[in-house]
Scaffold this motif. Structure first.
Motif, mmCIF file in Angstrom:
data_model
loop_
_atom_site.group_PDB
_atom_site.id
_atom_site.type_symbol
_atom_site.label_atom_id
_atom_site.label_comp_id
_atom_site.label_asym_id
_atom_site.label_seq_id
_atom_site.Cartn_x
_atom_site.Cartn_y
_atom_site.Cartn_z
ATOM 1 N N MET A 1 0.852 -1.175 0.000
ATOM 2 C CA MET A 1 0.000 0.000 0.000
ATOM 3 C C MET A 1 0.903 1.245 0.000
ATOM 4 S SD MET A 1 -2.890 1.088 2.844
ATOM 5 C CE MET A 1 -4.105 -0.062 2.283
ATOM 6 N N THR A 2 0.622 2.161 -0.879
ATOM 7 C CA THR A 2 1.413 3.394 -0.969
ATOM 8 C C THR A 2 0.976 4.380 0.116
ATOM 9 O OG1 THR A 2 -0.116 4.487 -2.476
ATOM 10 C CG2 THR A 2 1.606 3.113 -3.471
ATOM 11 N N ASP A 3 1.781 5.405 0.329
ATOM 12 C CA ASP A 3 1.403 6.451 1.283
ATOM 13 C C ASP A 3 0.079 7.080 0.873
ATOM 14 O OD1 ASP A 3 3.615 6.186 2.950
ATOM 15 O OD2 ASP A 3 4.787 7.673 1.852
ATOM 16 N N PHE A 4 -0.088 7.344 -0.419
ATOM 17 C CA PHE A 4 -1.328 7.935 -0.916
ATOM 18 C C PHE A 4 -2.525 7.053 -0.575
ATOM 19 C CE2 PHE A 4 -4.454 7.855 -4.403
ATOM 20 C CZ PHE A 4 -5.017 9.116 -4.233
ATOM 21 N N GLU A 5 -2.427 5.769 -0.848
ATOM 22 C CA GLU A 5 -3.538 4.853 -0.571
ATOM 23 C C GLU A 5 -3.837 4.781 0.929
ATOM 24 O OE1 GLU A 5 -2.871 1.674 -4.231
ATOM 25 O OE2 GLU A 5 -1.731 1.447 -2.366
ATOM 26 N N GLN A 20 -4.651 17.495 8.950
ATOM 27 C CA GLN A 20 -3.562 16.521 8.981
ATOM 28 C C GLN A 20 -3.061 16.232 7.566
ATOM 29 O OE1 GLN A 20 -5.917 13.741 11.315
ATOM 30 N NE2 GLN A 20 -4.383 13.821 12.951
ATOM 31 N N LEU A 21 -3.979 16.144 6.605
ATOM 32 C CA LEU A 21 -3.569 15.918 5.221
ATOM 33 C C LEU A 21 -2.734 17.081 4.701
ATOM 34 C CD1 LEU A 21 -5.569 13.579 5.450
ATOM 35 C CD2 LEU A 21 -6.336 14.121 3.145
ATOM 36 N N GLN A 22 -3.055 18.302 5.130
ATOM 37 C CA GLN A 22 -2.257 19.452 4.723
ATOM 38 C C GLN A 22 -0.826 19.317 5.231
ATOM 39 O OE1 GLN A 22 -4.589 22.705 6.249
ATOM 40 N NE2 GLN A 22 -6.030 22.628 4.538
ATOM 41 N N LYS A 23 -0.657 18.772 6.424
ATOM 42 C CA LYS A 23 0.696 18.536 6.960
ATOM 43 C C LYS A 23 1.437 17.510 6.100
ATOM 44 C CE LYS A 23 0.738 21.124 10.642
ATOM 45 N NZ LYS A 23 1.575 22.303 10.696
ATOM 46 N N TYR A 24 0.730 16.465 5.648
ATOM 47 C CA TYR A 24 1.360 15.469 4.776
ATOM 48 C C TYR A 24 1.862 16.124 3.490
ATOM 49 C CZ TYR A 24 -0.226 11.447 7.561
ATOM 50 O OH TYR A 24 -0.414 10.522 8.551
ATOM 51 N N VAL A 25 1.113 17.099 2.972
ATOM 52 C CA VAL A 25 1.565 17.823 1.773
ATOM 53 C C VAL A 25 2.809 18.637 2.115
ATOM 54 C CG1 VAL A 25 0.987 19.583 0.058
ATOM 55 C CG2 VAL A 25 -0.741 17.899 0.738
ATOM 56 N N ASN A 28 5.861 16.645 2.149
ATOM 57 C CA ASN A 28 6.092 15.940 0.883
ATOM 58 C C ASN A 28 5.796 14.447 0.948
ATOM 59 O OD1 ASN A 28 6.983 18.277 -0.548
ATOM 60 N ND2 ASN A 28 8.905 18.136 0.556
ATOM 61 N N VAL A 29 4.809 14.077 1.745
ATOM 62 C CA VAL A 29 4.367 12.682 1.786
ATOM 63 C C VAL A 29 3.356 12.450 0.664
ATOM 64 C CG1 VAL A 29 3.250 10.895 3.185
ATOM 65 C CG2 VAL A 29 4.777 12.555 4.261
ATOM 66 N N ILE A 30 2.470 13.431 0.445
ATOM 67 C CA ILE A 30 1.550 13.411 -0.695
ATOM 68 C C ILE A 30 1.689 14.743 -1.426
ATOM 69 C CG2 ILE A 30 -0.101 11.784 0.311
ATOM 70 C CD1 ILE A 30 -1.930 14.187 0.962
ATOM 71 N N GLU A 34 -2.661 15.020 -5.099
ATOM 72 C CA GLU A 34 -3.206 13.877 -4.364
ATOM 73 C C GLU A 34 -4.132 14.359 -3.246
ATOM 74 O OE1 GLU A 34 0.280 10.528 -4.941
ATOM 75 O OE2 GLU A 34 0.553 12.056 -3.393
ATOM 76 N N TYR A 35 -3.792 15.484 -2.620
ATOM 77 C CA TYR A 35 -4.663 16.084 -1.602
ATOM 78 C C TYR A 35 -6.031 16.366 -2.209
ATOM 79 C CZ TYR A 35 -6.543 19.497 1.717
ATOM 80 O OH TYR A 35 -7.357 20.169 2.603
ATOM 81 N N LYS A 36 -6.038 16.933 -3.427
ATOM 82 C CA LYS A 36 -7.311 17.254 -4.087
ATOM 83 C C LYS A 36 -8.093 15.992 -4.408
ATOM 84 C CE LYS A 36 -9.509 19.843 -7.707
ATOM 85 N NZ LYS A 36 -9.396 20.867 -8.715
#
Length: 45
Positions: A1-5, A20-25, A28-30, A34-36
């Motif tokens: 499973m990828t980080d994105f998945e 939290q997803l904004q922090k991943y961006v 540079n995790v996603i 991919e956020y969109k």
């Protein structure tokens, strides 16, 4: 499973928030694209 998945699954299960997803961006995790895909909203800094 990828980080994105994995992150998409966490968001769908409500285990992760948009903030939290904004922090991943930021870390540079996603990508902003991919956020969109996950949230349906454009990433804004």
């Amino acid at each position: 499973m990828t980080d994105f998945e994995r992150i998409r699954l966490y968001y769908e299960l409500k285990w992760a928030t948009k903030e939290q997803l904004q922090k991943y961006v930021q870390f540079n995790v996603i990508t902003p694209e991919e956020y969109k895909v996950i949230t349906g909203e454009a990433y804004v800094q």
